[in-house]
Design an enzyme around this catalytic site. Structure first.
Site, PDB file in Angstrom:
ATOM      1  N   SER A 155      47.385  35.463  36.411  1.00 32.70           N
ATOM      2  CA  SER A 155      47.046  36.881  36.365  1.00 32.70           C
ATOM      3  C   SER A 155      46.975  37.395  37.792  1.00 32.70           C
ATOM      4  CB  SER A 155      45.687  37.081  35.686  1.00 32.70           C
ATOM      5  OG  SER A 155      45.171  38.381  35.913  1.00 32.70           O
ATOM      6  N   TYR A 168      36.706  35.059  34.009  1.00 29.77           N
ATOM      7  CA  TYR A 168      38.165  35.188  33.899  1.00 29.77           C
ATOM      8  C   TYR A 168      38.828  35.085  35.274  1.00 29.77           C
ATOM      9  CZ  TYR A 168      42.685  37.201  32.542  1.00 29.77           C
ATOM     10  OH  TYR A 168      44.032  37.407  32.323  1.00 29.77           O
TER      11      TYR A 168
END
Length: 270
Positions: A155, A168
């Site tokens: 990401s 995350y």
């Protein structure tokens, strides 16, 4: 999206978290490029089977396997099934991921452990099992110039801090060094390891961020390219990294983000 059916002909791929979103797009695109595909899923059995049926209807080869990638025994069983069915594996796409968001001081240990377990430990477990098979089998030059390819789906938050999502962001930052360290170790064995770092992509997991004109306009403030990405943007990158066309690419993260990592807030001198 269609590709030359010869680009990945004869190769066997496993895509984790492939029953929806980015994983689904990658599984379908790998199959379109000629690979036989394992569609891994955690709980969406019907959705996974629909993807398998569609691939078969297009004269491809696929089957679905349920497994929790954070569970070592289930990962080992998934790879055992894959090898029994296909004989070997050439491509692993480590895509399975989850978000459990909370303000930092309110985040529970369970929220932390769940995200780290799936997003980071799960990618370690799957890569380890794939690498064992790559090392056992070695290079098959008629199939690929590499003994195997591992593609991590990371990401932009492996480099962009994200308040309210520390578990995350930490998992994705961990993927960055996990990928690079494995790539360094396995490169002499002709095993290529890379990551794709998506930016804002239209998937079910983040629908609230783009499904109204107001939400999308706010999101576009973070994207210099002024469009939200789609799963095909990521799938095309995955097919390229899985193919011999990227044979000299190893240990790198390919950001597919419309320029999100360019700090657009500084475009007008900050």
């Amino acid at each position: 999206m269609s590709y030359s059916p010869y680009l990945l002909k004869g190769q066997k791929a496993l895509v984790t978290g492939a029953s929806s979103g980015i994983g689904e797009g990658i599984a379908r695109s790998l199959a379109s490029a000629g690979a036989a595909v394992v569609v891994n899923y955690h709980s969406q059995a019907q959705e996974a089977q629909k993807i398998v049926d569609d691939i078969k209807a297009a004269n491809g080869e696929a089957f679905a396997i349920q497994a929790d990638v954070s569970n070592e025994d289930e990962v080992k069983a998934m790879f055992s099934q894959t090898l029994k069915h296909f004989g070997t594996i050439d491509i692993l796409v480590n895509n399975a991921g989850v978000q459990k968001d909370a303000p930092f001081v309110d985040m529970s240990l369970n929220q932390w452990n769940t995200v780290i377990g799936i997003n980071l430990t799960g990618q370690f477990l799957c890569a380890r099992e794939a690498a064992k098979e790559f090392l056992r089998r070695g290079v098959q030059p008629q199939i690929s110039s590499a003994a195997g390819k591992i593609i991590y789906i990371s990401s932009v938050h492996e480099v962009i801090p994200w308040a309210g999502h520390v578990n995350y962001a930490a998992s994705k930052g961990g993927i960055n060094m996990l990928m690079k360290s494995i790539a360094q170790e396995l490169a002499p064995h002709k095993i290529r390891v890379n990551s794709i770092a998506p930016g804002a992509i239209k998937t079910p997991i983040n629908k609230s961020a783009w499904d109204t004109p107001q939400a999308e306009a706010k999101l576009l403030e973070l994207i210099p390219a002024k469009r939200v990405g789609n799963v095909e943007d990521i799938a095309k990158a995955a097919v390229w990294l899985a193919s011999d066309e990227s044979d000299y690419v190893n240990g790198t993260t390919l950001f597919v983000d419309g320029g999100m990592t360019l700090y657009p807030g500084f475009a007008d001198n900050g």
